[in-house]
Each structure stands twice: as C-alpha cells, then as structure tokens.
Design an enzyme around this catalytic site. Structure first.
Site, PDB file in Angstrom:
ATOM      1  CB  VAL A 154      -0.935   0.106   1.221  1.00  0.00           C
ATOM      2  CG1 VAL A 154      -2.155  -1.074   1.236  1.00  0.00           C
ATOM      3  CG2 VAL A 154      -0.149   0.159   2.594  1.00  0.00           C
ATOM      4  CB  CYS A 155       1.615   3.839  -1.788  1.00  0.00           C
ATOM      5  SG  CYS A 155       0.596   3.904  -3.211  1.00  0.00           S
ATOM      6  CD  GLN A 156      -2.047   9.072   1.231  1.00  0.00           C
ATOM      7  OE1 GLN A 156      -0.993   8.803   1.982  1.00  0.00           O
ATOM      8  NE2 GLN A 156      -3.338   9.266   1.723  1.00  0.00           N
TER       9      GLN A 156
ATOM     10  CB  THR B 146      -3.079   4.804   2.880  1.00  0.00           C
ATOM     11  OG1 THR B 146      -2.121   3.844   2.918  1.00  0.00           O
ATOM     12  CG2 THR B 146      -3.491   5.140   4.343  1.00  0.00           C
TER      13      THR B 146
END
Length: 104
Positions: A61-63, A89
């Site tokens: 996951v990232c933003q 996220t």
C-alpha cells in the site's frame, strides 16, 4: 504487469494474517497507516528486498496506488508474490478500514 488487489480483498487477506507493507516514506507511515502494516519505503526497497517474505502473498500500500505499483513491479520481477492495493491508504480509510498512527 502488476497484480492488483481491491480494498475488499485486502480486508479478507488481513483476517487471514496477510503481510501488509506500506511503501510510503517513514514520516507518512507514522502519520497514519493500515493497521498492522510494516513500513518499507519504496526509496529503500531495492536494497531491502530480502526483508519481504517469499513464502506468502504480500499486499503493498501507498497513498493512492502509484508507489505500490512500482514496488510490485520491482518485487514481482524478483520472484515475490505481491499485490498492489488499488486506491491505497486513501481508499482504505474511506472504506472505514482500521488505521494506526505511530505519532499517538
């Protein structure tokens, strides 16, 4: 080609003990992340691939999904079974997913 996972797939996988790695920078992770996600910034990933499990699917996951897709390409090429979480996220938070912060 990057294999993706939806927020619903991530939710199911977490109930089964899946490994979740947040590839955002450490400060971003500390500010708020998917509960239980390990921090392994994309900028450090090329020298730390040995820290990623090879015996199970790993959710990245990232933003919003861009950096996790890059990380999935890198790790996939190295033989890891990884999934880039679509929406990252931001989507997790919007779906009511459990969050943690290291700044509490």
């Amino acid at each position: 080609m990057t294999t993706e996972a939806t927020i619903d797939q991530l939710k199911r996988a977490r109930t089964e003990g899946a490994v979740v790695i947040d590839v955002r920078e450490s400060e971003e992770h500390a500010a708020g992340h998917v509960a239980g996600a390990r921090s392994l910034p994309l900028s450090e990933l090329p020298t730390r691939t040995h820290e990623v499990p090879t015996d199970q699917t790993v959710y990245l996951v990232c933003q919003g999904g861009g950096r996790s897709s890059q990380a999935a390409e890198l790790l996939g090429a190295a033989g890891h079974d990884v999934r880039s979480v679509v929406g990252g996220t931001t989507a997790w938070r919007e779906a009511g997913g459990e969050m943690e912060s290291s700044r509490d």
